[in-house]
Design an enzyme around this catalytic site. Structure first.
Site, PDB file in Angstrom:
ATOM      1  N   HIS A 132      47.015  13.219  23.527  1.00 23.77           N
ATOM      2  CA  HIS A 132      47.935  12.105  23.009  1.00 23.77           C
ATOM      3  C   HIS A 132      49.645  12.479  23.416  1.00 23.77           C
ATOM      4  O   HIS A 132      49.473  13.912  23.743  1.00 23.77           O
ATOM      5  CB  HIS A 132      47.977  12.429  20.739  1.00 23.77           C
ATOM      6  CG  HIS A 132      48.992  11.795  20.432  1.00 23.77           C
ATOM      7  ND1 HIS A 132      50.534  13.052  20.488  1.00 23.77           N
ATOM      8  CD2 HIS A 132      49.803  11.058  19.788  1.00 23.77           C
ATOM      9  CE1 HIS A 132      51.186  12.527  19.318  1.00 23.77           C
ATOM     10  NE2 HIS A 132      50.507  11.136  19.144  1.00 23.77           N
TER      11      HIS A 132
ATOM     12  N   SER B 184      35.310   0.986  19.025  1.00 24.68           N
ATOM     13  CA  SER B 184      36.682   0.912  18.323  1.00 24.68           C
ATOM     14  C   SER B 184      37.568   0.127  17.743  1.00 24.68           C
ATOM     15  O   SER B 184      36.354  -1.257  17.586  1.00 24.68           O
ATOM     16  CB  SER B 184      37.337   1.839  20.118  1.00 24.68           C
ATOM     17  OG  SER B 184      38.742   1.430  19.687  1.00 24.68           O
TER      18      SER B 184
END
Length: 407
Positions: free
Chosen positions: A98, A301
């Site tokens: 991130h 995921s």
């Protein structure tokens, strides 16, 4: 139409808490310390923290934490704890971390090594090994992605710990922060999924409350080992409390909303949500591939990555997040197979006829009037394209031809 961002936008269950918005609630200071300010929700905050401490297997007297404003604050706090533990340490984070991670490195003036990644978005452990060996004279502060932002790649905690050991880093020479913003509330409820636990030598874990759980305001949960937080803590006479957070004042509504949601959603409900999202993500991946669009989905995921659409209007309509020639859909709890069907149909894949014919819940579930509406919309778009001398929309024509001949 919100498919490109990991937000659970269905917040009807929180309407019952609306009367609380009449009050100013401020949870400044240490959640575990009483002070002179009475308009707070720290007892709810501690309740939320206790819930997550059990999830991540750390004893009550061994952890410290607080409800943050967002996932970025959790990363800033976790990396700061590592920096305070090792002032001369080097921060290691993959290139798909991130953006808040490099922000933290700049803010704290930390030396940072960016680790390469595999095609899945997971950390390249060979690159990690080589850079750890180059810097053996300095402690290591590692930021691990438990689900990368764009591809949903999960860094393997066990492999990282083993790599540190093989490179000669003892446990008193490294600190690990786990960024589990989205997957922190998915992996614990899936069989054979990677396990994030304080029984392993990690220092802190953060997760977002507004993502999978669906809190209506951005927030997060940060849990860390108390011994690391003690180094950071300072007694502040003005607030009659201890300060160890990134922010001073913290909203007091988010802890109540989180506590309310966790109280209503038992482990079985969260497990059902996780399983359904995994199944729907696989459904979307298969639907895209059947329509001729390249698509990828990591194991465990809910982030489906595929080719970036050419039409900006389509990207805007479905609020897709794009990087270079790729985009993704994050299949959250509120996303249905009907939404995904509509998305694939509107994407106008390279072989949309095959895509629709192989759908379990595709056009065969539509009423005649709905099909007519789709045909009319496509005809309008086709006419507009021809008027602008852009030529016929080839993918739309394939879909139109199929619909008009649909029995």
């Amino acid at each position: 139409m919100l498919l490109g961002y990991p937000h659970n936008i269905y917040c009807d269950e929180y309407v019952a808490l609306a009367p609380l918005l009449r009050y100013h609630l401020n949870n400044f200071g240490d959640p575990f310390t009483e002070n002179n300010y009475g308009m707070h929700s720290r007892h709810f905050e501690v309740g939320v923290l206790d819930w997550f401490s059990k999830l991540w297997e750390i004893e009550k007297d061994q952890y410290w934490g607080y409800v943050t404003h967002c996932g970025t604050e959790g990363n800033l706090h976790g990396i700061l704890l590592g920096r305070e533990q090792f002032p001369d340490g080097i921060l290691y984070a993959s290139g798909e971390s991130h953006y808040s991670v490099l922000k933290a490195a700049r803010m704290y003036k930390m030396e940072c090594e960016v680790i390469g990644t595999l095609l899945t978005g997971e950390m390249d452990y060979h690159d990690l090994r080589s850079k750890l060996l180059l810097n053996k004279n300095k402690p290591a502060i590692l930021h691990l992605n438990i689900g990368t932002t764009f591809k949903g790649g999960i860094d393997n905690l066990d492999v990282v710990i083993e790599t540190l050991k093989e490179c000669g880093y003892s446990q008193d020479k490294f600190y690990i922060h786990c960024d589990a913003a989205l997957c922190g509330l998915i992996l614990p409820f899936l069989k054979n999924a990677p396990k994030i636990t304080f029984k392993k030598p990690i220092g802190s874990v953060s997760v977002s409350g507004h993502k999978f759980l669906g809190c209506p305001m951005p927030c997060g949960i940060q849990i860390a080992r108390k011994k690391h937080v003690d180094i950071l803590s300072r007694n502040i006479e003005y607030i009659a409390s201890i300060d160890a957070t990134i922010s001073g004042s913290r909203g007091g509504h988010a802890p109540i909303f989180l506590w309310y949601s966790l109280s209503k959603k038992c482990h079985t409900t969260l497990q059902d949500d996780a399983k359904r999202c995994i199944q729907n993500a696989r459904y979307l991946k298969d639907s895209l591939r059947n329509s001729g669009i390249s698509a990828m989905l990591n194991e465990h995921s809910i982030t489906v990555v595929f080719e970036r659409p050419l039409e900006q209007e389509f990207i805007h309509k479905w609020q897709l997040s794009c990087e270079r020639d790729m985009t993704h859909v994050v299949v959250m709890p509120g996303v249905t197979t009907q939404m995904l069907d509509n998305f694939v149909i509107e994407s106008g894949g390279k072989d949309i006829e095959v895509a629709v014919m192989t759908k379990e819940h595709g056009l065969n579930q539509l009423e005649e009037a709905e099909i007519d509406a789709i045909v009319a919309e496509i005809e309008t778009e086709k006419a507009a394209a021809e008027a602008a001398q852009k030529g016929p929309a080839e993918r739309n024509l394939v879909l139109l031809k199929f619909i008009l001949n649909y029995p």
